[in-house]
Motif scaffolding. Sequence first.
Motif, PDB file in Angstrom:
ATOM      1  N   SER A  19    -108.569  -5.893 -11.339  1.00  0.00           N
ATOM      2  CA  SER A  19    -109.335  -6.450 -10.231  1.00  0.00           C
ATOM      3  C   SER A  19    -108.767  -5.849  -8.952  1.00  0.00           C
ATOM      4  O   SER A  19    -107.556  -5.856  -8.737  1.00  0.00           O
ATOM      5  CB  SER A  19    -109.186  -7.968 -10.220  1.00  0.00           C
ATOM      6  OG  SER A  19    -109.740  -8.491  -9.030  1.00  0.00           O
ATOM      7  N   LEU A  20    -109.650  -5.332  -8.108  1.00  0.00           N
ATOM      8  CA  LEU A  20    -109.197  -4.568  -6.949  1.00  0.00           C
ATOM      9  C   LEU A  20    -109.644  -5.201  -5.642  1.00  0.00           C
ATOM     10  O   LEU A  20    -110.692  -5.860  -5.579  1.00  0.00           O
ATOM     11  CB  LEU A  20    -109.752  -3.139  -7.010  1.00  0.00           C
ATOM     12  CG  LEU A  20    -109.574  -2.385  -8.323  1.00  0.00           C
ATOM     13  CD1 LEU A  20    -110.220  -1.002  -8.216  1.00  0.00           C
ATOM     14  CD2 LEU A  20    -108.113  -2.246  -8.673  1.00  0.00           C
ATOM     15  N   GLU A  21    -108.855  -4.948  -4.631  1.00  0.00           N
ATOM     16  CA  GLU A  21    -109.235  -5.282  -3.274  1.00  0.00           C
ATOM     17  C   GLU A  21    -109.786  -3.993  -2.656  1.00  0.00           C
ATOM     18  O   GLU A  21    -109.195  -2.926  -2.837  1.00  0.00           O
ATOM     19  CB  GLU A  21    -107.977  -5.744  -2.525  1.00  0.00           C
ATOM     20  CG  GLU A  21    -108.209  -6.330  -1.177  1.00  0.00           C
ATOM     21  CD  GLU A  21    -106.876  -6.734  -0.520  1.00  0.00           C
ATOM     22  OE1 GLU A  21    -106.793  -6.673   0.710  1.00  0.00           O
ATOM     23  OE2 GLU A  21    -105.929  -7.069  -1.275  1.00  0.00           O
ATOM     24  N   VAL A  22    -110.890  -4.096  -1.948  1.00  0.00           N
ATOM     25  CA  VAL A  22    -111.491  -2.899  -1.343  1.00  0.00           C
ATOM     26  C   VAL A  22    -111.016  -2.773   0.105  1.00  0.00           C
ATOM     27  O   VAL A  22    -111.090  -3.730   0.879  1.00  0.00           O
ATOM     28  CB  VAL A  22    -113.033  -2.977  -1.412  1.00  0.00           C
ATOM     29  CG1 VAL A  22    -113.667  -1.928  -0.515  1.00  0.00           C
ATOM     30  CG2 VAL A  22    -113.497  -2.798  -2.864  1.00  0.00           C
ATOM     31  N   LEU A  23    -110.529  -1.586   0.437  1.00  0.00           N
ATOM     32  CA  LEU A  23    -110.051  -1.330   1.796  1.00  0.00           C
ATOM     33  C   LEU A  23    -111.004  -0.424   2.568  1.00  0.00           C
ATOM     34  O   LEU A  23    -110.825  -0.232   3.775  1.00  0.00           O
ATOM     35  CB  LEU A  23    -108.664  -0.670   1.754  1.00  0.00           C
ATOM     36  CG  LEU A  23    -107.574  -1.437   1.004  1.00  0.00           C
ATOM     37  CD1 LEU A  23    -106.269  -0.647   0.985  1.00  0.00           C
ATOM     38  CD2 LEU A  23    -107.344  -2.815   1.628  1.00  0.00           C
ATOM     39  N   ALA A  24    -111.987   0.116   1.892  1.00  0.00           N
ATOM     40  CA  ALA A  24    -112.947   1.001   2.560  1.00  0.00           C
ATOM     41  C   ALA A  24    -113.548   0.265   3.752  1.00  0.00           C
ATOM     42  O   ALA A  24    -113.812  -0.928   3.666  1.00  0.00           O
ATOM     43  CB  ALA A  24    -114.049   1.415   1.590  1.00  0.00           C
TER      44      ALA A  24
END
Lengths: 411, 411
Positions: A74-79
């Motif tokens: 599960s990822l956090e998006v920094l874009a």
Amino acid sequence: MSKKITRREMLKLTGMTAAGVAIGASGFGGVAKALGYNLMPVDDNLLAANKVMFYGKHQSGIATPVQKHVYFASLEVLASTKEELQDLFKLWTPLSVRLMNGEDIGDSTTNAYVPPTDTGETNGLDASNLSLTFGVGPSLFEKKELGLAHLKPSELKELPHFPKDQLDEAFCGGDLCIQACADDPQVAFHAVRNLIRQASGKVLLKWTQTGFNALPANGGTPRNLFSFKDGTVNPSTPTDFDRTVWVDSGKSWMTNGTYLIVRRIQMHLETWDRTSLKDQEAAFGRHRDSGAPIGKTNEFDEVDLTAVDKNNKLLIPEDSHVFLAKKANKTILRRAFSYSSGIVSATGAYDAGLLFISFQKDPKSFIDIQNSLGRLDRLNEYITHRGSAIFACFPGVAKGSYIGEALFTTL
Amino acid sequence: MSKKITRREMLKLTGMTAAGVAIGASGFGGVAKALGYNLMPVDDNLLAANKVMFYGKHQSGIATPVQKHVYFASLEVLASTKEELQDLFKLWTPLSVRLMNGEDIGDSTTNAYVPPTDTGETNGLDASNLSLTFGVGPSLFEKKELGLAHLKPSELKELPHFPKDQLDEAFCGGDLCIQACADDPQVAFHAVRNLIRQASGKVLLKWTQTGFNALPANGGTPRNLFSFKDGTVNPSTPTDFDRTVWVDSGKSWMTNGTYLIVRRIQMHLETWDRTSLKDQEAAFGRHRDSGAPIGKTNEFDEVDLTAVDKNNKLLIPEDSHVFLAKKANKTILRRAFSYSSGIVSATGAYDAGLLFISFQKDPKSFIDIQNSLGRLDRLNEYITHRGSAIFACFPGVAKGSYIGEALFTTL
């Protein structure tokens, strides 16, 4: 070409699970043509090298027969812009094709004065039936800078609190998920590691969980750590999948996609192991060894909630897991894995259980089942839900397109 | 009987690893006879069902070719007398035989009104090359109530602190260990779970760690998560094993046993992945892809610490892992696994690395190598030792005997 196709391989190609469909090898060509699940092009090389097709109407890792291992990230998006996120999926598309093809993501004869393009730990291994499934979580649509709020499907929202939930934030939520499944754990890990590495600063790991499945060599439903078969009532035919899993055509960018729900469910093995077989079976509503509903003989015998014994008592107890789950009258695709992650340091108990993963066209199916289980489910005594997340999984990718294109091209 | 024996199967029977020995299938019978490693009786059934022999001169899981998975369990002993502990090993002996034979530990047609004897989650799976290795830690001998203090081998003491150690008590020490290795993770877990369950109140889990190996389908040395081959210089012949691994005959209850050292080594993958191939190779002293010593072509080419390039510069840098390790002039059997256990919550980095396990007749070999690596090893920049333990592994078990008998019958 049908000469070497085993049942498992055929099931892989047709996207069917073990139950319910019997097709002779001679009928294979027609079946392959009739279905759209990660199929084309179908050729012997694909089978021989343990490869799952990337391209198709639907993403891989859903109708794909379950593999031995999962690395769920599960990822956090920094874009910071929609275009940046779009570029990320454009970048990930050819990389995913290569990974699922068992190839390095870049040329290995690289310049020795720079870091290798591919981290390389799968050199010598084959594709190991790697599948990659991408989804986006509700929190992604709340990032104002991405301007995606108006595209959030009404079905995509954090799951409600369920009775007996004891969630740990360390295993909850996420803007984006990658479900990497493979028959080798290093192949699954390598895929996520390399996708994230190439995303340089656009994503961060939020949580991950590995899992495994005890796949009998001769096929059949794997057993979880309570020793019960998991996935018996799964959809098996294309019609089942259309009815249960795939979002209907024409509705939105989610057409041919599906919703993924993941729950990290700790199983209290010590308590379970002190429970009589009869009580274990009464908690599930099935016989342990055969997997049959209580009172029946075969795993795939129909669950009859009204069946009674000679004393007119319900055979499948009203507070059993199967009774309550079936009462909700909803179907989902279960695609679960067991996990075993050391011990819970405070108690010395096994930190082990089920990485429950389900796919459904509407999360309400899962929610209804879970609410039906509610406080009544006798299995509650033996399990605790520790992690939870929901993701909207894009439709499959056509050649020339990229992962999630429909999301980015919808105005 | 040699008709169906593959190289891997032969290696399994002869207790040799991939390197160094080439024996035609026709020569197999003689080799089998000449060796004593977990061999007899040798028969086709043993091979067909993926079984490792329990009985033998040495315990299984040491010379046994490395499997895909490990469940390593370090236990605290609660037994309050020597006899209680002895009874525990007597109990575990037939259970281990059954487990390694792919059987349930008890009759499955059990009384439904009591908990099942076997937890059952391996029903449908075969033995999966399960091996079980038992050892005792230094702390066991300090338990006065057991009266074993005088039997503690002088070699068995907690490892010294090494430069760069950052040990976490949650992964250190233990009175007793069970190393369960198998080609299926559920089989390994099931074995430990059932042994501990039957030990009712005599042992507690102290720490556990799962691990996996990326075994190439065609054989060969597996790669770790840095993508380098791990285990290239392992002992391979019976003579090598006698010289390196097995405690010499006639010295003590440890005769034909060995010392197990386990280290949970976190690998800083993010840092590694930002390092040029040249620097990665300089840190190891080997080429990544071939596994050959720097300047050579093949994995098994000899490591020549004096080899220089045309500018008279050492090909294998003096601060490389291989240079320093070889300089110690000691040999050990490496039998390592990779692990991937989520993320380190404080940093979001992968909690991944190497579950280093080595076997040696004298722990000093490991200590000398580790001291030679010391502060100099260039690999230190990329790794941190987080866990550590040492165990004295009993000799193998003869039919009619039990695990650890020599310890309990020595006065």
